[in-house]
Scaffold this active site. Structure first.
Site, PDB file in Angstrom:
ATOM      1  N   ALA A  65       0.838  -1.192   0.000  1.00 12.58           N
ATOM      2  CA  ALA A  65       0.000   0.000   0.000  1.00 12.58           C
ATOM      3  C   ALA A  65       0.879   1.252   0.000  1.00 12.58           C
ATOM      4  CB  ALA A  65      -0.914   0.002   1.227  1.00 12.58           C
ATOM      5  N   GLY A 108       0.342  -5.039   0.910  1.00 15.64           N
ATOM      6  CA  GLY A 108      -0.798  -5.080   0.009  1.00 15.64           C
ATOM      7  C   GLY A 108      -0.495  -5.743  -1.316  1.00 15.64           C
ATOM      8  N   GLU A 131       3.778  -5.179   7.732  1.00 17.23           N
ATOM      9  CA  GLU A 131       3.001  -4.122   8.372  1.00 17.23           C
ATOM     10  C   GLU A 131       3.300  -3.967   9.864  1.00 17.23           C
ATOM     11  OE1 GLU A 131       0.466  -5.558   4.859  1.00 17.23           O
ATOM     12  OE2 GLU A 131       1.822  -6.438   6.352  1.00 17.23           O
TER      13      GLU A 131
END
Length: 267
Positions: A65, A108, A131
């Site tokens: 992301a 992502g 993450e």
């Protein structure tokens, strides 16, 4: 937006989608997710598309992301209804769908690759869910799809440590279906996609749906789904033609092995 996602038709029935933010390692910002969502919606309605291959470049499939977006806007961008709806439509794409991964496939990006039916990885591919290093955890399906693919303990290790996994290790864990030379990743995925496109398209779509939907069912209910989805394929032109050729090959071999190298008709 057209430049964020390149489109090619490398073989009959095959659409190649190329994530194209090379300066950002193909980070998945809102515009790129929207472009992918729109391209897949168009492909779903296009009778000339039987199978899609999704790739990035040699440096990165996608590094994840867009952290700058999330840093600036927090959960409002990461968990916005518009974004989550787009991700769900991408995951629900009804036609066969292959990821061809080189380089970084993180966060992502890995979650996107897991939405496809299977992953072809180059030897230089690197997978991970980093993450946790940012004080969060995967929010685009990583905590749910990864355990289903590689088991809860392997997934927990990747998610809790944030460590990166080589293509070879990802193959051993079952995250990817095959590892090939870096320069062959896309061409091999396209070759597989072309083979799928040459088979009954109705059977391929129903097979995909049966696999996907059956994961959420008990074995008994999954078997019922399998039988219910299989029944309509009997009587189609593809079924009758291919089984007739198979039977003719059996007869021509006088009870030996059926004739080889047949091509299946498209439904």
């Amino acid at each position: 937006m057209d430049t964020l996602l390149l489109q090619q038709r490398p073989a009959p029935g095959v659409l190649l989608l190329i994530l194209n933010r090379p300066d950002k390692r193909n980070a998945l910002n809102q515009a790129l997710v929207r472009a992918l969502d729109e391209a897949l919606a168009t492909a779903a309605a296009d009778e000339d598309v039987a199978c899609v291959v999704l790739t990035g470049d040699q440096r990165a499939f996608s590094a994840g992301a867009d952290i700058h977006d999330q840093h600036a806007h927090g959960a409002d961008v990461a968990l916005s209804g518009e974004r989550l709806a787009a991700w769900q439509r991408i995951a629900d794409f009804e036609k066969p769908y292959i990821a061809a991964v080189n380089g970084y496939c993180l966060g992502g990006g890995n979650e996107l690759a897991m939405m496809t039916d299977f992953i072809i990885a180059g030897e230089n591919a690197i997978f991970g869910q980093p993450e946790i290093n940012l004080g969060i955890f995967p929010g685009d399906g990583g905590t749910q799809r990864l355990p289903r693919l590689i088991g809860a303990k392997n997934a927990a290790r990747m998610i809790l440590t944030g460590e990166r996994v080589s293509a070879e290790r990802a193959w051993r864990m079952g995250l990817v279906s095959e590892v090939v030379a870096n320069d062959d990743t896309v061409t091999h995925a396209v070759r597989l996609a072309a083979g799928i496109a040459g088979k009954s398209r109705q059977a391929a779509r129903l097979a995909k749906a049966t696999i996907r939907d059956g994961l959420d069912l008990t074995l008994a209910d999954g078997l019922k789904l399998e039988h219910d989805n299989l029944r309509p394929l009997f009587g189609t032109d593809a079924q009758k033609d291919n089984m007739a050729r198979f039977a003719a090959g059996e007869r021509s071999h006088s009870g030996g092995e059926p004739a080889r190298h047949r091509t299946s008709a498209s439904a």
